[in-house]
Design a protein around this motif. Structure first.
Motif, PDB file in Angstrom:
ATOM      1  N   MET A 268       0.844  -1.204   0.000  1.00 24.04           N
ATOM      2  CA  MET A 268       0.000   0.000   0.000  1.00 24.04           C
ATOM      3  C   MET A 268       0.876   1.250   0.000  1.00 24.04           C
ATOM      4  O   MET A 268       0.553   2.239  -0.657  1.00 24.04           O
ATOM      5  CB  MET A 268      -0.928  -0.009   1.218  1.00 24.04           C
TER       6      MET A 268
ATOM      7  N   ILE B 101      -9.085  -0.407  -7.583  1.00 19.87           N
ATOM      8  CA  ILE B 101      -8.045  -0.844  -6.639  1.00 19.87           C
ATOM      9  C   ILE B 101      -8.611  -1.906  -5.732  1.00 19.87           C
ATOM     10  O   ILE B 101      -9.801  -1.888  -5.390  1.00 19.87           O
ATOM     11  CB  ILE B 101      -7.498   0.346  -5.818  1.00 19.87           C
TER      12      ILE B 101
ATOM     13  N   ALA C  92      -7.117  -4.274  -2.218  1.00 22.87           N
ATOM     14  CA  ALA C  92      -6.053  -4.705  -1.318  1.00 22.87           C
ATOM     15  C   ALA C  92      -6.379  -6.115  -0.836  1.00 22.87           C
ATOM     16  O   ALA C  92      -7.538  -6.474  -0.700  1.00 22.87           O
ATOM     17  CB  ALA C  92      -5.946  -3.754  -0.130  1.00 22.87           C
TER      18      ALA C  92
ATOM     19  N   ASN D  84      -7.300  -7.165   2.716  1.00 26.26           N
ATOM     20  CA  ASN D  84      -8.268  -6.083   2.906  1.00 26.26           C
ATOM     21  C   ASN D  84      -8.855  -6.080   4.319  1.00 26.26           C
ATOM     22  O   ASN D  84     -10.058  -5.923   4.501  1.00 26.26           O
ATOM     23  CB  ASN D  84      -9.396  -6.188   1.856  1.00 26.26           C
TER      24      ASN D  84
ATOM     25  N   PRO E  17      -1.365  -4.984   4.096  1.00 22.30           N
ATOM     26  CA  PRO E  17      -1.737  -5.788   2.924  1.00 22.30           C
ATOM     27  C   PRO E  17      -0.574  -6.628   2.393  1.00 22.30           C
ATOM     28  O   PRO E  17       0.584  -6.202   2.444  1.00 22.30           O
ATOM     29  CB  PRO E  17      -2.162  -4.750   1.883  1.00 22.30           C
TER      30      PRO E  17
ATOM     31  N   MET F  22      -8.721   9.592  -5.562  1.00 23.23           N
ATOM     32  CA  MET F  22      -7.602   8.643  -5.541  1.00 23.23           C
ATOM     33  C   MET F  22      -6.281   9.400  -5.434  1.00 23.23           C
ATOM     34  O   MET F  22      -5.354   8.948  -4.746  1.00 23.23           O
ATOM     35  CB  MET F  22      -7.620   7.768  -6.801  1.00 23.23           C
TER      36      MET F  22
ATOM     37  N   ILE G 213       1.914   7.117   6.335  1.00 19.04           N
ATOM     38  CA  ILE G 213       2.868   6.005   6.469  1.00 19.04           C
ATOM     39  C   ILE G 213       4.280   6.561   6.692  1.00 19.04           C
ATOM     40  O   ILE G 213       5.015   6.102   7.567  1.00 19.04           O
ATOM     41  CB  ILE G 213       2.781   5.067   5.234  1.00 19.04           C
TER      42      ILE G 213
ATOM     43  N   ILE H 197      -2.638   1.200   6.412  1.00 23.42           N
ATOM     44  CA  ILE H 197      -3.858   1.310   5.609  1.00 23.42           C
ATOM     45  C   ILE H 197      -4.096  -0.061   5.013  1.00 23.42           C
ATOM     46  O   ILE H 197      -3.389  -0.490   4.101  1.00 23.42           O
ATOM     47  CB  ILE H 197      -3.723   2.395   4.528  1.00 23.42           C
ATOM     48  N   GLY H 198      -5.050  -0.779   5.593  1.00 27.89           N
ATOM     49  CA  GLY H 198      -5.251  -2.184   5.227  1.00 27.89           C
ATOM     50  C   GLY H 198      -6.438  -2.413   4.316  1.00 27.89           C
ATOM     51  O   GLY H 198      -6.459  -3.379   3.566  1.00 27.89           O
ATOM     52  N   GLN H 199      -7.428  -1.538   4.397  1.00 22.91           N
ATOM     53  CA  GLN H 199      -8.657  -1.698   3.604  1.00 22.91           C
ATOM     54  C   GLN H 199      -8.847  -0.487   2.720  1.00 22.91           C
ATOM     55  O   GLN H 199      -8.684   0.640   3.166  1.00 22.91           O
ATOM     56  CB  GLN H 199      -9.878  -1.766   4.531  1.00 22.91           C
ATOM     57  N   ILE H 200      -9.243  -0.736   1.493  1.00 25.47           N
ATOM     58  CA  ILE H 200      -9.534   0.383   0.590  1.00 25.47           C
ATOM     59  C   ILE H 200     -10.596  -0.030  -0.405  1.00 25.47           C
ATOM     60  O   ILE H 200     -10.662  -1.198  -0.802  1.00 25.47           O
ATOM     61  CB  ILE H 200      -8.253   0.854  -0.142  1.00 25.47           C
TER      62      ILE H 200
ATOM     63  N   ASN I 137     -15.232   2.190  -9.027  1.00 21.40           N
ATOM     64  CA  ASN I 137     -14.238   1.129  -9.225  1.00 21.40           C
ATOM     65  C   ASN I 137     -14.200   0.620 -10.662  1.00 21.40           C
ATOM     66  O   ASN I 137     -14.140  -0.577 -10.905  1.00 21.40           O
ATOM     67  CB  ASN I 137     -14.496  -0.028  -8.248  1.00 21.40           C
TER      68      ASN I 137
END
Lengths: 413, 413
Positions: A242, A270, A272, A275, A281, B242, B253, B267-270, B275
């Motif tokens: 990420m 996008i 991940a 997720n 990720p 985005m 980060i 940041i694990g979920q997006i 989309n």
């Protein structure tokens, strides 16, 4: 130049609403997918309009509807039109307007000047959007250029997995005869289309003449690192895709900003993995849409993007895979045709600019068999692919005048 | 200090494998969700082991299993243990090892020194992971501190939407009596757990004494711009969430990198909307996991992140909404308990460090009713929440020695 015929705005409005009735959706929207009953009914209406204007309708092997006026001197045909299918839902103007404009222009020219010197055709093209058959975008215009392979008839399927050949048979088309749709007797193709962008609105102009259609390259990029516990893994131990994605996304978007128009770059999709909010990720996959109407410049953009992605991935210890899933080359419109449309606009006193199209169009395909050019009509708010899409009747009439002036010069003068 | 009892590595291994047999999954993994038949069987085995060691088993109202040795002098209990539920699937060590370690330590201490001066309990806690009931993480330790509200029994549901109260009744627990699980007679809680991170491996050390447990703040951030055609909209007309996301992700980060350990941000979920590869997104939603074991530092991180997000959103004309969905405050371990465990390690000649936990643990909850501290055992590759999770028997025995030394000092000496 003689006086050009008047364009009847009331008649244009009537036709826009008449066509929009087939597949009407969400108030001002249209949901009209290729080979559907709405699509069949819309083409039947176009054929009726053509007959009333003295044109001879003919459906080709894939369902493109051609309306022809023979020319006194024969020769290759001057063609105008666009696609009749819509997004799900789309608006009343994207595609449909180009068919109506061509019909209105040709009808007015015949009424005013009599039959043309050269053959003139109006065409209603099938499946530009790919909204029913996702891999069949430009199906109609690809058939005209002979770019449909026999295996496409089975491998191209709708969202339910049904092959396009079956859907063709359902409405009486014979998929075996697709090759017969190819045309080698076209002299020029002029497509009127809504801009779908904000450029004309920002410039306060009704129309543009299009001198190039963008290249489009879609790449699917996958960055792989290591999925880890978001708490127990200190930053210095991470290989976080990420973080790599963020750097790449900023980089490629800023690059397009620095190049300036007409370069554009978009990250629209996008995902991940896995997720989870509390998991670094293990992989981030995204699409990279990159466009420029000059092929050489597009290649330079692609290379710069690739160098950035490779550098970021290497520095961050990430795996990188890049797959190109779509690659439309840039299309330069015929300079003579562009000039014809510009003089038509100037003579009709219609303020205009010359611009590149950032969207793909059937014209790009048809450029494979004849010279092409386009006329853009201002889009309110630059919106399209939505029921909210709108162009004013004044702008539309201005666009039709440019188209009519161009057709006159090509086929009557 | 007298000589400490030997720890029988063979017996420890046997117990690890014995417990892992209940819910065995994917070779070396365990899939053991709260109140499942595997979970019931695993607790029955722990109860058997406890009885064999001379401890009295008792299940409380939510299904925490307590194994008690009365103390000659009475008073509040010294407790050790961890959770028996796993991820889906998890490994053999996360949670389970803390129960086995406590049992082995207490059994060895009783065998070596006789009954303790103060009451000692081993506890097998229920539903730490929230893997069956997502909103019920720390269910067992929350019950001990009285933090379960009556409405939780209905509102907390499993992935099929079944209330936790029904699952409790299925195995003979009475949800009406949850409040009875509260304990106000605990003197100290020491939890042995695998590290779940790479710090001990990188330092080449078997164990750590934990002096703080991180705060965790989960925020869901939504950036809204305007969905547009990826070709027809020049860069300068876009309000692209985005692009804003990329700048924010890099910023937060990098910020954690600059702060250095123990600060972490993930940041694990997006998700992008709509989309589509050829559509500038209209919205990007992502999670921001931010942790620091000192609450004041965590607040500073959060504020810096919020300032960055507000600045980027304002500059780019994007809408911004931030919702905090989880907010665990940092937990400082009891300095005296930390000191007790450090001297136990030093005396047993076990090389160790003192570190903060970046993961949340039951100890953090139990700190609400008594002093807590933890012992970490090195994790191979820092891995956890996977069947691949592994700690060596040597490291585990070293950890149990530290725990036993601590328990001896608290309850026997």
């Amino acid at each position: 130049m003689p006086e050009m015929p008047e364009i009847d705005a009331g008649r244009v409005e009537e036709m826009i609403l008449g066509l929009a009735a087939h597949g009407a959706h969400s108030g001002t929207g249209v949901w009209r997918t290729t080979y559907s009953p709405e699509w069949v009914a819309a083409n039947a209406l176009v054929a009726d309009w053509g007959r009333a204007a003295g044109l001879s309708p003919r459906s080709d092997a894939v369902g493109n509807l051609w309306l022809r006026a023979e020319g006194r001197e024969g020769g290759k045909a001057i063609v105008s039109g666009s696609h009749i299918d819509s997004q799900c839902p789309g608006g009343r103007y994207d595609g449909a307007l180009g068919i109506i404009a061509a019909l209105v222009a040709v009808e007015a020219l015949i009424a005013h000047f009599g039959h043309p010197r050269r053959p003139v055709e109006v065409v209603s093209l099938c499946e530009e959007e790919g909204s029913r058959f996702p891999s069949a975008a430009f199906w109609g215009s690809r058939a005209i250029t002979g770019r449909i392979a026999p295996e496409d008839l089975i491998s191209v399927t709708d969202h339910e997995g049904r092959p396009i050949a079956e859907a063709m048979r359902d409405i009486g088309l014979d998929p075996e005869r697709v090759a017969e749709a190819r045309r080698d007797d076209l002299a020029a193709f002029i497509e009127l289309h809504i801009e779908q962008g904000p450029v004309l609105e920002a410039a306060d102009l009704p129309v543009a003449v299009v001198d190039a259609i963008t290249s489009i390259r879609h790449r699917v990029v996958r960055l792989t690192g290591e999925a880890n516990h978001a708490g127990a893994f200190p930053m210095r131990f991470r290989r976080d895709p990420m973080a790599g994605f963020a750097e790449i996304a900023s980089g490629v978007i800023d690059h397009a900003h620095r190049l300036g128009a007409p370069a554009v770059t978009t990250i629209g999709q996008i995902a991940a993995e896995p997720n989870g909010a509390a998991i670094v990720p293990g992989a981030v996959t995204f699409t990279l849409d990159s466009r420029h109407p000059i092929q050489g410049e597009a290649e330079k953009m692609s290379s710069a993007q690739a160098r950035l992605m490779e550098e970021v991935a290497a520095r961050r210890g990430l795996g990188l895979s890049v797959e190109t899933i779509l690659d439309h080359h840039a299309c330069t419109c015929d300079p003579a045709l562009v000039e014809v449309l510009r003089s038509a606009a100037t003579e009709a006193d219609i303020p205009h600019i010359v611009m590149a199209s950032g969207a793909a169009h059937d014209s790009q395909q048809i450029a494979g068999v004849c010279p092409v050019a386009m006329v853009f009509v201002r889009s309110a708010g630059g919106r399209s692919h939505t029921p909210e899409e709108f162009s004013s009747l004044d702008d539309i009439v201005a666009g039709i005048k440019v188209l009519a002036g161009g057709l006159y010069r090509m086929a009557w003068a």
